[in-house]
Structures are given as C-alpha cells and as structure tokens.
Design an enzyme around this catalytic site. Structure first.
Site, mmCIF file in Angstrom:
data_model
loop_
_atom_site.group_PDB
_atom_site.id
_atom_site.type_symbol
_atom_site.label_atom_id
_atom_site.label_comp_id
_atom_site.label_asym_id
_atom_site.label_seq_id
_atom_site.Cartn_x
_atom_site.Cartn_y
_atom_site.Cartn_z
ATOM 1 N N GLY A 1 1.068 -1.245 -0.094
ATOM 2 C CA GLY A 1 -0.001 0.002 -0.057
ATOM 3 C C GLY A 1 0.875 1.223 -0.042
ATOM 4 N N GLU B 1 -16.646 5.815 -13.598
ATOM 5 C CA GLU B 1 -16.248 4.400 -13.024
ATOM 6 C C GLU B 1 -17.559 3.744 -13.073
ATOM 7 O OE1 GLU B 1 -13.665 2.961 -12.287
ATOM 8 O OE2 GLU B 1 -12.622 4.774 -12.798
#
Ligand code: ADP
Length: 621
Positions: free
Chosen positions: A213, A437
């Site tokens: 991450g 999206e």
C-alpha cells in the site's frame, strides 16, 4: 565475481587489518624504541673497564643475563652514586674467581625484578592497550560517518531494533479502518497464539505476508499490532539498512537477524521497504552491478526457506511497489500472502481522525466527518498530521481547545505542504470520476457476457488511477469469443461515454481505457482473424514473455486499412456504450451519487441498486 560465502572474509577483513597493523607497530617499537628507552639509564662499558672496576672495588652486584649474553652490574660512579651498567659477555674463565676475591655478589638474574615487569608492561601491555583504544575511536568515527551508531568492529551484525512485547503496545483497535487487512492478519495472530492447533492438523503455518500500500497507510502500525495482539517480540528493520558498504555485509545482517529471531521465537520480524533489497534480479549483477543487493536477497530467500515454520517466526514486509519485487520472493512458503493496505475511504478517514482526535483536547461538537470529506485521497499519516497541525494552530492562537476552523485550516496546510494536490481530489473531480467508474460498471453489467462487477472505488490507487472498477470473470477461461472481446471494448469506452453524457465534455481520465481498448481491437483484427482480413496474420508477437510486443507483418497499404478497422471497431463500441447509458441514465445518476458518498461500493451493493425499482431510496446515508 564474489561468491556467496565471501561475506565471512569481508566481515573479518577490517579487523584483521587493524590487528596486523598493531602487531607490526608493536614489533617495531620493541625492536627499536623501547630498548632505547629501557637502556637509557643503563650505561654500556667495555669489558676491560668492568674488570678494572671490580679490582677497584667499585662493582657491588653483578648479574649474568644468559639470554642476551650481557653482564649487567651495579657500580659506584665517581660521585659514589650507584648506577646500572652493562657489558658484553667475554669468554673469561677467571671472572668468577675475580668476583669472589673482590667480594662482589653475583647471580644469573637481572638485578631487580621490577625492571622485568616494567619492561614487559612497557613493551607489550601498554602498546596493546593503546591500539585497542585507538581502534575503538577510529571505528566509532567510521560508524558515525556511515550514518548510524554502527561500530566498525561489529560489521555484519544486524542492528535490528528489538522491541519487547509490552513495548509495541499497539493493538488492532489503534488501527482505524483497514478492516480487510486486519481480518487477514488476525489469522496470523491466532497462529502465533495457538501454534499447536495448526501443527496438530498438519497445517503449514504462514511464514510471511506482504503488506502492500501507499506510504503512511499504517503498514508499520498493522505489523506492530500483530505483535501487540499476539504479545510476541517485534523485530523491525528497514530494507535500506541491509544495503551496506561492503559486499556481503547485507547478507550477514540477514543471517544475524534470523538468528536473533529464532532465539526469540515466537516473534514478528518486520521488514519495511522490502523493495530496496527485493527488486527483480535482472542478471545485471553478473557484470558487477548490484552484486551486493542480489546476495542480500538470496540470503533472505535462503533464510526464509530454511527456518522452521513451526517455531512461530512470522515475517511481515511492507512495500508500496509490489510490481517491482522479485517473483522468487512471492513464491509459496515465502511472502505468499499479499495484504492490500489501501488509502482509507470516507468512513476509514473519519475513524482515523477520531482515533487521533482522542489524544488532543477538542471543542465539543466538532465535525470530523466534514474533515474526512475534505480529505479524499489522504493517507492515515496525513490525517494524523492534520490533527496535530490543528492542535499546534490552537496553541499558536492562544486557545486551549481545537476547534473546527483549526481543523479545516490544517487540512490546507498539510495537503498543500505535501504538494500532493492531485492525490486529494476536489468535489467536482470526484463527481466526474464517480460517473466515469459507474459508466464502466453499468455498461459491463448490462451486457450479458460481461463479468460481474466486484468492487468500484473512487479512492486514488497506488497505481495512479483515480478510480477503479474491479471485474472478475465468473470462471477463468482461456478462449474469448468475438462477442466477449467486443463487450470488453464496449465496457472500456463506458467511462468516457458517461462523462460525455452527463457533463457534455470529456477529461484526460480515459487514457488507460483508450490504450486497452485499442490494444484489444487491434489484436482482434491483426491476430485473431476477427476483422475483414480473414485468417491472415497482420502482426506477429515478438516477445511472448516480456510484455508480448508485436511487430507489423504486412505492407504499409494494409497497415492503413488495419488502422481504419481499429478506429471503426472502437467507434462502434463507443456507440453501443452511449446507447446503454442513455437507456439507464436514471440508474447512472443514482449509482454515481451513491458512489460519491460512499467512495467504495461492493458488487452486491451495485447490483442491489441496479435491480431495485427506480423510486427506492438508497441506504447508507
Ligand atoms: P506506513 O508504514 O504504511 O508508511 P505507518 O504505519 O508508519 O505507515 O503510519 C504512520 C502514522 O500514520 C502512524 O504512526 C499513525 O499515526 C498514522 N496512521 C496511519 N494509518 C492509520 C490508521 N489506519 N489508523 C490510525 N493511525 C494511522
């Protein structure tokens, strides 16, 4: 080329070097300097003088040193003071009789024992002490210059920080959000707490997990929390600490780290920034490039394979560049688990703010949700910093409590301070990304052959994408039909189609979609015989494994035709996407609004809203 075992030599070389120098200097001193010092008060006289002085009664005491073939004697000088003299031994059978006659005491010893001790001290002990001290000073300075409290004489020792179990003190409760990562790590905690349960059934325990991450998302915190929850010691070392001046040092450190960890098992070993040592090996090392790094990595792999998983040593590693890691690191038995630790979503951000706001005095009624809304794309570390900056601001302004303005102001400071404006999206950008999206997802869902959507998010990703629609094929398959490929292209165009439909303008956000759609369309026409050319290969794959590059295998006249067909294919797909979206515009609004609020939605939520009757109000807010 250095062999992998050379690190032993490299490790000892500096020490040997010091010892050799010390020995040489001591020998030189002993041969030339100390004898001079020692003999300064001992005067040398001729043998005839010695005999004369005996006869004159000046000589008081005589000692024969058989080792050095010298006669050392005490005699009175002209002032009557006793002095030490020496002379070479001469073959003289009458000496003893002469000494007896003159009543001189004689022996085969050196007159005073003290001198022996003194000379031994001066010639051996003191120089050794001086050199040990000198060595220490030098090595300390060298250590400081190398940027750490490292001792040159302790090369090859891991300076891993060892934090005893009670010291980590971090639990999962301290890590806000990141529920998925926590769930994945809970199993490791369980295994550390009850290893017998797993061993009993014959299960191989996990040796390592990779926390992946962006920086500041709490990877270190999570690793500490695993140790804290399981109440085991926590070893932490950064990948860059393995990178050393001398070849082999890094590997030695790895060995040492694992040795320590084995002694303290069960325990957690945390390697931060593992990409520093774990980068893909590309063979360049053979020319002397990165030999050191490769050796370190090899050693890490060897150690991971070698240690007994049953003992309970779990290695957690963190990276924000998983794609650059050597595949060998990710093989089963090594870091075979990958735990994503992504930037927090709205709820996550609020939770993190709440955790950190506990430590500062806040006015009652402050709205952390507002701060969370304003910081889309901020990491946990940035949010912690926002709270701290707000507290500092309150103090600066002479207040004893943090208020809402402090918080809002510090959002600006922290975010502008980091110059990462693009990571934190404005409201209008978020809206565009949401529609984009949902455009993809809606088009995908409306086409029968498209894979179902599993997750949609508008949290900026590590890869740099602002939003993301995750699609998983129902069952993996190797063959794709013309319809499936076309549907994929339609889905890819869905994002930009939604932008145009709603905002009547398009953004740069679709570049990746465009690239993918073009690649697919081109492949269909040039390689899969799905265009107008029939079964003629217009392109060939030149490099099967490294990226699958293709090369044109036709004349330039055909090349133009290929381009025309690609353009037509994609344009048709785009038209289809447009019509799907136009037909479902109300759902597009509904879903995009929901995504904007939630920032991340699952496939189930998406399908529920999609299949719900139009009037139904969405949950969640
Ligand atoms: P990373 O290792 O991912 O770079 P860290 O674990 O060092 O990040 O996090 C840095 C700091 O950010 C932590 O000390 C903590 O104060 C804060 N932080 C990050 N993520 C969280 C979180 N999920 N909950 C609470 N605090 C967090």
């Amino acid at each position: 080329m250095f062999d992998n075992n050379d690190d032993h030599q490299a490790q000892r070389k500096p020490l040997m070097f010091y010892v050799l120098i010390a020995m040489t200097v001591i020998l030189l001193l002993n041969t030339f300097v100390f004898p001079m010092i020692m003999t300064r008060q001992v005067q040398v006289v001729g043998y005839s003088d010695f005999l004369t002085w005996i006869d004159q009664g000046k000589v008081k005491e005589v000692s024969l040193s058989q080792q050095s073939d010298q006669i050392i004697f005490v005699a009175a000088d002209d002032q009557g003071q006793e002095q030490l003299y020496k002379t070479a031994v001469f073959p003289d059978d009458g000496l003893i009789t002469r000494l007896q006659q003159a009543e001189v005491r004689f022996s085969a010893e050196i007159p005073t024992q003290n001198n022996v001790l003194l000379s031994f001290l001066i010639s051996w002990i003191i120089p050794i002490l001086i050199f040990v001290a000198l060595g220490r000073v030098l090595s300390n300075q060298l250590g400081k210059r190398m940027g750490g409290g490292m001792n040159a004489l302790s090369f090859g020792k891991a300076n891993a920080k060892i934090v005893a179990d009670k010291e980590t003190g971090v639990t999962f409760a301290d890590v806000a959000g990141e529920e998925e990562a926590k769930d994945a790590l809970k199993e490791i905690v369980d295994f550390l707490e009850h290893p017998d349960k797993y061993a009993g059934i014959g299960a191989k325990l996990p040796k390592g997990a990779l926390l992946v991450g962006p920086p500041g998302t709490g990877k270190t915190m999570l690793a500490k929390a695993v140790a804290g929850e399981a109440k085991v010691p926590f070893f932490s070392i950064s990948g860059s600490e393995f990178v050393e001046m001398f070849v082999g040092m890094g590997a030695a450190k790895v060995r040492d780290l694992f040795k320590q960890a084995n002694e303290k098992a069960p325990c957690i070993v945390f390697i931060d920034e593992i990409d520093t040592i774990g980068k893909k090996r590309d063979g360049a090392g053979a020319i002397g490039g990165n030999d050191e790094r490769e050796q370190t990595l090899n050693q890490l792999l060897t150690e991971m394979d070698g240690f007994d998983g049953k003992k309970g040593v779990v290695i957690l590693a963190a990276t924000n560049r998983p794609e650059s890691l050597d595949p060998a690191l990710l093989r089963p038995g090594r870091f075979d688990r990958r735990i994503p630790v992504e930037l927090p979503d709205l709820q996550g951000r609020e939770a993190i703010l709440r955790v950190h706001a506990r430590n500062v005095r806040c006015e009652s009624g402050i709205d952390l949700k507002e701060i969370a809304r304003a910081t889309s794309g901020a990491s946990g570390a940035e949010l912690a910093n926002i709270i701290n900056e707000a507290a500092l601001r309150a103090v600066r302004l002479g207040r004893s409590e943090v208020n809402q303005t402090d918080l809002m102001e510090s959002v600006e400071t922290v975010i502008a301070g980091y110059q990462r404006k693009n990571a934190v999206m404005s409201e209008s950008e978020k809206r565009i990304v949401s529609y984009h999206e949902i455009g993809h997802a809606l088009v995908a869902a409306m086409q029968t052959h498209s894979a179902p959507v599993t997750k949609i998010t508008i949290i900026p990703r590590t890869s740099g994408a602002l939003g993301y629609t995750m699609q998983v094929d129902e069952d993996e398959h190797y063959l794709m039909s013309r319809e499936e490929l076309t549907n994929k292209i339609v889905t890819l165009t869905g994002g930009q189609a939604a932008e145009e439909l709603i905002f009547h303008s398009i953004t740069t956000g679709a570049s990746n979609d465009i690239e993918k759609a073009t690649k697919l369309a081109r492949g269909m026409i040039t390689r899969y015989g799905m265009g107008d050319f029939g079964m003629v290969a217009m392109e060939t794959v030149t490099n099967q494994y490294l990226g699958g590059d293709t090369a044109l295998a036709c004349s330039s006249a055909y090349s133009e035709k290929i381009d025309d067909q690609v353009v037509a294919l994609v344009a048709e797909a785009r038209k289809k996407a447009d019509s799907i979206l136009r037909e479902n515009e109300s759902k597009l609004h509904e879903l995009a609004d929901y995504l904007l609020k939630q920032e991340t939605i699952t496939g189930e939520e998406f399908m529920r809203i999609l299949n719900a009757p139009p009037a139904e109000k969405t949950e969640g807010e």
